[in-house]
Write a protein that holds these residues in place. Structure first.
Motif, PDB file in Angstrom:
ATOM      1  N   ILE A   1     -17.251   8.635  -5.646  1.00  0.00           N
ATOM      2  CA  ILE A   1     -17.511   7.190  -5.712  1.00  0.00           C
ATOM      3  C   ILE A   1     -16.552   6.452  -4.785  1.00  0.00           C
ATOM      4  O   ILE A   1     -16.950   5.515  -4.069  1.00  0.00           O
ATOM      5  CB  ILE A   1     -17.375   6.690  -7.163  1.00  0.00           C
ATOM      6  N   ARG A   2     -15.301   6.878  -4.757  1.00  0.00           N
ATOM      7  CA  ARG A   2     -14.324   6.272  -3.831  1.00  0.00           C
ATOM      8  C   ARG A   2     -14.765   6.440  -2.382  1.00  0.00           C
ATOM      9  O   ARG A   2     -14.627   5.511  -1.565  1.00  0.00           O
ATOM     10  CB  ARG A   2     -12.947   6.908  -4.037  1.00  0.00           C
ATOM     11  N   VAL A   3     -15.289   7.605  -2.036  1.00  0.00           N
ATOM     12  CA  VAL A   3     -15.754   7.853  -0.669  1.00  0.00           C
ATOM     13  C   VAL A   3     -16.903   6.910  -0.310  1.00  0.00           C
ATOM     14  O   VAL A   3     -16.941   6.320   0.780  1.00  0.00           O
ATOM     15  CB  VAL A   3     -16.182   9.329  -0.498  1.00  0.00           C
ATOM     16  N   ILE A   4     -17.860   6.732  -1.225  1.00  0.00           N
ATOM     17  CA  ILE A   4     -19.008   5.860  -0.967  1.00  0.00           C
ATOM     18  C   ILE A   4     -18.546   4.429  -0.673  1.00  0.00           C
ATOM     19  O   ILE A   4     -18.975   3.811   0.319  1.00  0.00           O
ATOM     20  CB  ILE A   4     -19.982   5.881  -2.163  1.00  0.00           C
ATOM     21  N   ILE A   5     -17.670   3.896  -1.516  1.00  0.00           N
ATOM     22  CA  ILE A   5     -17.194   2.526  -1.316  1.00  0.00           C
ATOM     23  C   ILE A   5     -16.383   2.416  -0.028  1.00  0.00           C
ATOM     24  O   ILE A   5     -16.516   1.445   0.729  1.00  0.00           O
ATOM     25  CB  ILE A   5     -16.365   2.051  -2.527  1.00  0.00           C
ATOM     26  N   SER A   6     -15.553   3.425   0.249  1.00  0.00           N
ATOM     27  CA  SER A   6     -14.731   3.404   1.473  1.00  0.00           C
ATOM     28  C   SER A   6     -15.592   3.383   2.725  1.00  0.00           C
ATOM     29  O   SER A   6     -15.304   2.655   3.685  1.00  0.00           O
ATOM     30  CB  SER A   6     -13.800   4.621   1.510  1.00  0.00           C
ATOM     31  N   GLU A   7     -16.671   4.181   2.733  1.00  0.00           N
ATOM     32  CA  GLU A   7     -17.508   4.245   3.925  1.00  0.00           C
ATOM     33  C   GLU A   7     -18.391   3.009   4.074  1.00  0.00           C
ATOM     34  O   GLU A   7     -18.654   2.562   5.197  1.00  0.00           O
ATOM     35  CB  GLU A   7     -18.351   5.527   3.906  1.00  0.00           C
ATOM     36  N   LEU A   8     -18.826   2.433   2.970  1.00  0.00           N
ATOM     37  CA  LEU A   8     -19.543   1.157   3.071  1.00  0.00           C
ATOM     38  C   LEU A   8     -18.624   0.085   3.637  1.00  0.00           C
ATOM     39  O   LEU A   8     -19.045  -0.743   4.460  1.00  0.00           O
ATOM     40  CB  LEU A   8     -20.057   0.733   1.689  1.00  0.00           C
TER      41      LEU A   8
ATOM     42  N   TYR B   1     -13.706  -5.534  -4.405  1.00  0.00           N
ATOM     43  CA  TYR B   1     -14.666  -4.761  -5.190  1.00  0.00           C
ATOM     44  C   TYR B   1     -14.106  -4.268  -6.522  1.00  0.00           C
ATOM     45  O   TYR B   1     -14.871  -3.895  -7.412  1.00  0.00           O
ATOM     46  CB  TYR B   1     -15.171  -3.557  -4.377  1.00  0.00           C
ATOM     47  N   ALA B   2     -12.776  -4.216  -6.656  1.00  0.00           N
ATOM     48  CA  ALA B   2     -12.136  -3.797  -7.908  1.00  0.00           C
ATOM     49  C   ALA B   2     -12.683  -2.456  -8.393  1.00  0.00           C
ATOM     50  O   ALA B   2     -12.982  -2.293  -9.574  1.00  0.00           O
ATOM     51  CB  ALA B   2     -12.300  -4.873  -8.977  1.00  0.00           C
ATOM     52  N   MET B   3     -12.808  -1.487  -7.490  1.00  0.00           N
ATOM     53  CA  MET B   3     -13.390  -0.190  -7.853  1.00  0.00           C
ATOM     54  C   MET B   3     -12.354   0.913  -8.055  1.00  0.00           C
ATOM     55  O   MET B   3     -12.701   2.023  -8.458  1.00  0.00           O
ATOM     56  CB  MET B   3     -14.388   0.245  -6.775  1.00  0.00           C
ATOM     57  N   ASN B   4     -11.085   0.655  -7.760  1.00  0.00           N
ATOM     58  CA  ASN B   4     -10.063   1.690  -7.883  1.00  0.00           C
ATOM     59  C   ASN B   4      -9.093   1.388  -9.014  1.00  0.00           C
ATOM     60  O   ASN B   4      -8.652   0.244  -9.172  1.00  0.00           O
ATOM     61  CB  ASN B   4      -9.269   1.809  -6.570  1.00  0.00           C
ATOM     62  N   ILE B   5      -8.788   2.400  -9.806  1.00  0.00           N
ATOM     63  CA  ILE B   5      -7.698   2.331 -10.773  1.00  0.00           C
ATOM     64  C   ILE B   5      -6.868   3.599 -10.604  1.00  0.00           C
ATOM     65  O   ILE B   5      -7.322   4.564  -9.970  1.00  0.00           O
ATOM     66  CB  ILE B   5      -8.197   2.212 -12.224  1.00  0.00           C
ATOM     67  N   VAL B   6      -5.676   3.605 -11.160  1.00  0.00           N
ATOM     68  CA  VAL B   6      -4.854   4.812 -11.100  1.00  0.00           C
ATOM     69  C   VAL B   6      -5.522   5.877 -11.961  1.00  0.00           C
ATOM     70  O   VAL B   6      -5.704   5.698 -13.165  1.00  0.00           O
ATOM     71  CB  VAL B   6      -3.422   4.539 -11.606  1.00  0.00           C
TER      72      VAL B   6
ATOM     73  N   CYS C   1     -10.716  -5.113   4.372  1.00  0.00           N
ATOM     74  CA  CYS C   1     -10.420  -3.739   3.923  1.00  0.00           C
ATOM     75  C   CYS C   1      -9.661  -3.748   2.602  1.00  0.00           C
ATOM     76  O   CYS C   1      -8.681  -3.033   2.428  1.00  0.00           O
ATOM     77  CB  CYS C   1      -9.663  -2.961   4.987  1.00  0.00           C
ATOM     78  N   SER C   2     -10.120  -4.574   1.656  1.00  0.00           N
ATOM     79  CA  SER C   2      -9.450  -4.675   0.356  1.00  0.00           C
ATOM     80  C   SER C   2      -9.486  -3.343  -0.388  1.00  0.00           C
ATOM     81  O   SER C   2      -8.513  -2.960  -1.053  1.00  0.00           O
ATOM     82  CB  SER C   2     -10.105  -5.772  -0.482  1.00  0.00           C
ATOM     83  N   ASN C   3     -10.599  -2.615  -0.287  1.00  0.00           N
ATOM     84  CA  ASN C   3     -10.713  -1.326  -0.974  1.00  0.00           C
ATOM     85  C   ASN C   3      -9.725  -0.316  -0.414  1.00  0.00           C
ATOM     86  O   ASN C   3      -9.164   0.496  -1.164  1.00  0.00           O
ATOM     87  CB  ASN C   3     -12.139  -0.788  -0.844  1.00  0.00           C
ATOM     88  N   ALA C   4      -9.495  -0.359   0.891  1.00  0.00           N
ATOM     89  CA  ALA C   4      -8.566   0.586   1.511  1.00  0.00           C
ATOM     90  C   ALA C   4      -7.160   0.420   0.943  1.00  0.00           C
ATOM     91  O   ALA C   4      -6.440   1.409   0.718  1.00  0.00           O
ATOM     92  CB  ALA C   4      -8.550   0.393   3.029  1.00  0.00           C
ATOM     93  N   HIS C   5      -6.755  -0.817   0.696  1.00  0.00           N
ATOM     94  CA  HIS C   5      -5.403  -1.052   0.177  1.00  0.00           C
ATOM     95  C   HIS C   5      -5.259  -0.567  -1.258  1.00  0.00           C
ATOM     96  O   HIS C   5      -4.261   0.085  -1.605  1.00  0.00           O
ATOM     97  CB  HIS C   5      -5.059  -2.535   0.293  1.00  0.00           C
ATOM     98  N   THR C   6      -6.222  -0.862  -2.109  1.00  0.00           N
ATOM     99  CA  THR C   6      -6.112  -0.389  -3.494  1.00  0.00           C
ATOM    100  C   THR C   6      -6.215   1.130  -3.560  1.00  0.00           C
ATOM    101  O   THR C   6      -5.540   1.768  -4.368  1.00  0.00           O
ATOM    102  CB  THR C   6      -7.198  -1.018  -4.385  1.00  0.00           C
ATOM    103  N   LEU C   7      -7.046   1.725  -2.695  1.00  0.00           N
ATOM    104  CA  LEU C   7      -7.190   3.174  -2.682  1.00  0.00           C
ATOM    105  C   LEU C   7      -5.881   3.847  -2.276  1.00  0.00           C
ATOM    106  O   LEU C   7      -5.443   4.822  -2.895  1.00  0.00           O
ATOM    107  CB  LEU C   7      -8.318   3.583  -1.738  1.00  0.00           C
TER     108      LEU C   7
END
Length: 360
Positions: free
Chosen positions: A93-100, A147-152, A66-72
């Protein structure tokens, strides 16, 4: 005869580093103690020595599943503290990555649960389906783990029309395998014998110990942060809370499998209704005012919370991470009591533990 039997901290059927001490009366467990703390890495301390961009990379390594969950969660906490409003396209886009990520996490658990009870054909079918999800994530982000998909301020990368169409195609291919696996779990006699009535967590105990996520919802807790406290535009999506009342291993499996179908539904909605416009606010290094903020999201395993304190400088003054496994691990002794030694590994695994997250 009474025995004290240890499970872990490393065990053939439960590779996660946890130590469970079973007090038994013959084959039955009369009492259990849980010991944690075998995987501490000092991430919260390291966060105070890094700026906000560096911390995103750091917290992404709290957990590989759940790496994306932590950065999100970290990014949304800073955004709330600074009063930022993420562009709608970035939120989708955040929702798509979170649900995948939720789909691949749930399928991982279902496959490992089948493996623990010796149903390896289902294990292989489940991991084959999960591989399609990993292909989707790699196609969208370039990575299969972090995935490195989240930034501030929003999403790091945009998704092209071709990527979105490929995503819909892959989701269509995933539909039948998921339905087949769900049907097996709902109808197979062997799975029923190994999971129904095993490791029960009563509704009242779930509330007392603070269970969360699919584990809590399998015991009748109607709590889902995506519905109760929407973030990332989740209020725009039509989906159901999956709740069961039996509170056993079987219920936990069914909740996760039905949530996979709901996640696929959410992704389809996000792709078809994807807004135009920017994906982030364009910050190189965000300025965060002095203050503190607590934020939460619904990670695959349950409610994940971050508490961040800023002194107005470039580095975090404090980052406190509270993960779902910390809440759910407290329910393990209650679930083990009265069950057989043979079911202990499956019961511990049924909370979908992540001790990498828990110990940090």
């Amino acid at each position: 005869m009474s025995y004290v039997i240890p499970i872990g901290p490393y065990h053939p059927s439960l590779e996660e580093p946890i130590h469970v001490k079973l007090y038994t009366d013959g084959e039955l467990i009369s009492k259990a103690d849980v010991f944690i703390g075998y995987n501490h890495r000092g991430i919260e301390k390291l966060a105070t020595e890094r700026n906000y961009i560096q911390t995103i990379t750091l917290v992404e390594k709290v957990c590989g599943i759940c790496s994306n969950a932590h950065t999100l969660t970290y990014c949304t906490t800073l955004e709330s503290m600074a009063g930022m409003e993420v562009p709608k396209r970035g939120s989708y886009i955040r929702v798509i990555i979170s649900e995948l990520e939720r789909i691949h996490s749930h399928l991982l658990w279902v496959g490992l649960a089948a493996h623990i009870i010796g149903f390896d054909s289902v294990f292989m079918q489940t991991f084959a389906a999960r591989e399609k999800v990993m292909d989707m994530l790699e196609m969208l982000t370039g990575n299969r783990v972090n995935y490195a998909m989240n930034i501030v301020g929003g999403a790091r990368r945009d998704l092209s029309d071709q990527q979105l169409q490929d995503l819909l195609k892959l989701l269509k291919e995933l539909k039948d395998p998921v339905k087949r696996i769900t049907h097996i779990f709902l109808t197979d006699r062997t799975i029923a014998l190994r999971t129904k009535g095993v490791g029960k967590l009563e509704h009242e105990d779930a509330w007392i110990y603070g269970a969360c996520g699919p584990h809590g919802r399998a015991s009748g807790m109607e709590i889902d942060v995506r519905k109760d406290d929407p973030y990332c535009s989740y209020q725009d999506f039509d989906f159901k809370k999956i709740v069961m009342k039996d509170g056993d291993v079987f219920a936990r499996a069914v909740v996760r499998l039905l949530e996979v179908e709901e996640s696929m539904n959410i992704i389809n909605q996000a792709v078809k209704n994807m807004p135009d416009g920017p994906i982030n606010l364009g910050f190189k290094l965000p300025r965060i005012p002095a203050g503190e903020y607590f934020n939460r999201i619904e990670a695959p395993r349950g409610e994940l919370t971050y508490y961040v304190v800023s002194d107005g400088g470039q580095n975090n003054w404090r980052v406190s991470i509270h993960v779902p496994t910390f809440k759910n691990a407290a329910t393990v002794p209650t679930m083990l009591k009265g069950n057989s030694i043979a079911d202990a590994g499956l019961i511990v695994a049924s909370i979908d533990p992540c001790f990498s997250c828990l110990d940090r």
